[in-house]
Design a protein around this motif. Sequence first.
Motif, PDB file in Angstrom:
ATOM      1  N   PRO A  57      30.596  56.656  -9.271  1.00 23.42           N
ATOM      2  CA  PRO A  57      30.581  55.228  -8.907  1.00 23.42           C
ATOM      3  C   PRO A  57      31.064  54.312 -10.017  1.00 23.42           C
ATOM      4  CG  PRO A  57      28.605  56.315  -8.093  1.00 23.42           C
ATOM      5  CD  PRO A  57      29.321  57.328  -8.955  1.00 23.42           C
ATOM      6  N   GLU A  58      30.621  54.580 -11.255  1.00 25.54           N
ATOM      7  CA  GLU A  58      31.009  53.715 -12.368  1.00 25.54           C
ATOM      8  C   GLU A  58      32.507  53.824 -12.652  1.00 25.54           C
ATOM      9  OE1 GLU A  58      28.610  56.004 -12.432  1.00 25.54           O
ATOM     10  OE2 GLU A  58      26.842  54.714 -12.329  1.00 25.54           O
ATOM     11  N   ALA A  59      33.013  55.045 -12.671  1.00 24.10           N
ATOM     12  CA  ALA A  59      34.432  55.243 -12.940  1.00 24.10           C
ATOM     13  C   ALA A  59      35.293  54.678 -11.819  1.00 24.10           C
ATOM     14  CB  ALA A  59      34.725  56.735 -13.129  1.00 24.10           C
ATOM     15  N   THR A  60      34.830  54.802 -10.601  1.00 23.86           N
ATOM     16  CA  THR A  60      35.598  54.309  -9.455  1.00 23.86           C
ATOM     17  C   THR A  60      35.862  52.815  -9.558  1.00 23.86           C
ATOM     18  OG1 THR A  60      34.816  56.040  -7.962  1.00 23.86           O
ATOM     19  CG2 THR A  60      35.560  53.995  -6.953  1.00 23.86           C
ATOM     20  N   ILE A  61      34.862  52.055  -9.942  1.00 24.86           N
ATOM     21  CA  ILE A  61      35.030  50.605 -10.084  1.00 24.86           C
ATOM     22  C   ILE A  61      36.117  50.297 -11.105  1.00 24.86           C
ATOM     23  CG2 ILE A  61      33.936  48.463 -10.840  1.00 24.86           C
ATOM     24  CD1 ILE A  61      33.051  49.328  -8.102  1.00 24.86           C
ATOM     25  N   GLN A  62      36.062  50.968 -12.245  1.00 23.62           N
ATOM     26  CA  GLN A  62      37.082  50.753 -13.282  1.00 23.62           C
ATOM     27  C   GLN A  62      38.462  51.172 -12.787  1.00 23.62           C
ATOM     28  OE1 GLN A  62      35.182  53.131 -16.418  1.00 23.62           O
ATOM     29  NE2 GLN A  62      34.722  51.252 -17.524  1.00 23.62           N
ATOM     30  N   ASN A  63      38.517  52.289 -12.091  1.00 20.53           N
ATOM     31  CA  ASN A  63      39.799  52.772 -11.576  1.00 20.53           C
ATOM     32  C   ASN A  63      40.396  51.811 -10.554  1.00 20.53           C
ATOM     33  OD1 ASN A  63      39.477  55.047 -13.156  1.00 20.53           O
ATOM     34  ND2 ASN A  63      38.694  56.319 -11.487  1.00 20.53           N
ATOM     35  N   MET A  64      39.559  51.280  -9.670  1.00 21.66           N
ATOM     36  CA  MET A  64      40.052  50.332  -8.670  1.00 21.66           C
ATOM     37  C   MET A  64      40.561  49.060  -9.324  1.00 21.66           C
ATOM     38  SD  MET A  64      37.706  50.598  -5.225  1.00 21.66           S
ATOM     39  CE  MET A  64      36.109  50.704  -6.012  1.00 21.66           C
ATOM     40  N   ARG A  65      39.830  48.567 -10.299  1.00 22.23           N
ATOM     41  CA  ARG A  65      40.279  47.351 -10.981  1.00 22.23           C
ATOM     42  C   ARG A  65      41.639  47.558 -11.630  1.00 22.23           C
ATOM     43  NH1 ARG A  65      34.312  45.981 -13.347  1.00 22.23           N
ATOM     44  NH2 ARG A  65      33.629  44.603 -11.657  1.00 22.23           N
ATOM     45  N   ALA A  66      41.830  48.727 -12.226  1.00 22.54           N
ATOM     46  CA  ALA A  66      43.101  49.000 -12.903  1.00 22.54           C
ATOM     47  C   ALA A  66      44.236  49.198 -11.907  1.00 22.54           C
ATOM     48  CB  ALA A  66      42.953  50.241 -13.789  1.00 22.54           C
ATOM     49  N   CYS A  67      43.988  49.955 -10.850  1.00 26.05           N
ATOM     50  CA  CYS A  67      45.068  50.304  -9.913  1.00 26.05           C
ATOM     51  C   CYS A  67      45.382  49.184  -8.926  1.00 26.05           C
ATOM     52  CB  CYS A  67      44.708  51.579  -9.152  1.00 26.05           C
ATOM     53  SG  CYS A  67      44.633  53.064 -10.174  1.00 26.05           S
ATOM     54  N   LEU A  68      44.351  48.611  -8.325  1.00 25.75           N
ATOM     55  CA  LEU A  68      44.589  47.573  -7.318  1.00 25.75           C
ATOM     56  C   LEU A  68      45.263  46.351  -7.923  1.00 25.75           C
ATOM     57  CD1 LEU A  68      41.252  47.772  -5.274  1.00 25.75           C
ATOM     58  CD2 LEU A  68      43.485  48.724  -4.662  1.00 25.75           C
ATOM     59  N   ALA A  69      44.999  46.091  -9.201  1.00 29.54           N
ATOM     60  CA  ALA A  69      45.627  44.946  -9.876  1.00 29.54           C
ATOM     61  C   ALA A  69      47.136  45.087  -9.933  1.00 29.54           C
ATOM     62  CB  ALA A  69      45.061  44.787 -11.282  1.00 29.54           C
ATOM     63  N   THR A  70      47.643  46.312  -9.806  1.00 26.51           N
ATOM     64  CA  THR A  70      49.088  46.547  -9.828  1.00 26.51           C
ATOM     65  C   THR A  70      49.687  46.572  -8.423  1.00 26.51           C
ATOM     66  OG1 THR A  70      49.015  48.972  -9.661  1.00 26.51           O
ATOM     67  CG2 THR A  70      48.701  48.006 -11.855  1.00 26.51           C
ATOM     68  N   GLY A  71      48.836  46.387  -7.399  1.00 29.20           N
ATOM     69  CA  GLY A  71      49.316  46.463  -6.021  1.00 29.20           C
ATOM     70  C   GLY A  71      49.369  47.879  -5.483  1.00 29.20           C
ATOM     71  N   ALA A  72      48.671  48.799  -6.158  1.00 27.69           N
ATOM     72  CA  ALA A  72      48.698  50.207  -5.747  1.00 27.69           C
ATOM     73  C   ALA A  72      47.905  50.425  -4.451  1.00 27.69           C
ATOM     74  CB  ALA A  72      48.113  51.079  -6.851  1.00 27.69           C
ATOM     75  N   LYS A  73      48.096  51.600  -3.881  1.00 25.56           N
ATOM     76  CA  LYS A  73      47.371  51.996  -2.668  1.00 25.56           C
ATOM     77  C   LYS A  73      46.381  53.083  -3.041  1.00 25.56           C
ATOM     78  CE  LYS A  73      51.310  50.569  -0.021  1.00 25.56           C
ATOM     79  NZ  LYS A  73      52.558  50.947   0.664  1.00 25.56           N
ATOM     80  N   MET A  74      45.112  52.859  -2.674  1.00 24.22           N
ATOM     81  CA  MET A  74      44.041  53.743  -3.108  1.00 24.22           C
ATOM     82  C   MET A  74      43.182  54.205  -1.940  1.00 24.22           C
ATOM     83  SD  MET A  74      42.538  52.128  -6.644  1.00 24.22           S
ATOM     84  CE  MET A  74      41.830  53.718  -7.138  1.00 24.22           C
ATOM     85  N   VAL A  75      42.867  55.487  -1.958  1.00 28.08           N
ATOM     86  CA  VAL A  75      41.883  56.057  -1.041  1.00 28.08           C
ATOM     87  C   VAL A  75      40.666  56.422  -1.886  1.00 28.08           C
ATOM     88  CG1 VAL A  75      41.331  58.009   0.457  1.00 28.08           C
ATOM     89  CG2 VAL A  75      43.584  56.927   0.588  1.00 28.08           C
TER      90      VAL A  75
END
Length: 228
Positions: A57-75
Motif C-alpha cells: 500500500p505505501e509503495a503503491t501511493i508513491q508509484n501512482m504519484r510518480a507515474c500518473l503525474a506523467t500521464g501514464a496508464k496504471m493498473v
Amino acid sequence: MRVLVLGMGKTGKLVASVAAERGHSVNVLDAKENAGSAALTPPFVAGFDVVIDFTTPEATIQNMRACLATGAKMVIGTTGWYDKLADMKSLAERKQAGLLYGTNFSVGVQVMLKMAAVMGSELKKAGYAFSIAETHHASKLDSPSGTAITLAKTVEAAAGVTSVPVEAKREGDVMGLHSLSAASDADRLVLTHEAFSRRGFAEGSVRAAEWLSSRTGCYDFQSVYTEI
C-alpha cells in the motif's frame, strides 16, 4: 505492448510471466530497484504503454504519484490504499492519465459480488443475518482483505444494513478464501469463492492492462470487467 510490472512478489512475478505469454514486452522492478519510486522518472515511465502495480500500500501511493503525474496508464492490483483513492483519481484526471484499480481481478469474484447483491436484496426482508469470513496467506499485509470489504459494502447496500461483520484470518499460503453467510432461524445460505492459485488475479490484471492501454480516465475493475 510494453509493460512495466512493479513488484517482484509471487503475484508480480506471475503477472510478468502471463504478460510475456500474451506476447508483451515486459520489464520488472523490485522494491530495491525502485526504493521510494526513484526509478520512475518521466523518461523511464514514457518507455512503457502500461504500468501494473502489485507492491505494498505505501509503495503503491508513491508509484501512482510518480507515474500518473506523467500521464501514464496504471493498473493497480495492490489493496489497502483506498483512503487515497480520491487523490489518485484527481491526479489521473488532471494529467489525462489512465487508472484502473480493483480489490480483486478474478472474474469469479466479480460474479460473486453480483450474487451477493442478489442475496442481500432477496433475503433482507426474511430476517437473515449476514456475515463474511476470509482467509489469506500469512504475508498479506491488509486485514480484512479489500475483497472482503467490497463484499461487505455490496451486501450492506443491497440489504440496507449498516454493517456486515468480517472475520479475517492469515495463515499458511492460502491464495484467498471468501465466504458470505446469510443465516436465519430456519436455514443458512453460504456463497464461497476459493482461489486455487494467483493465476486468475494475474490474468485479470494483464487483460485489464490491455484494455486500459487505449484509454484515459479512472475505472474500477468491478464496473468494467465484462468489457475486458
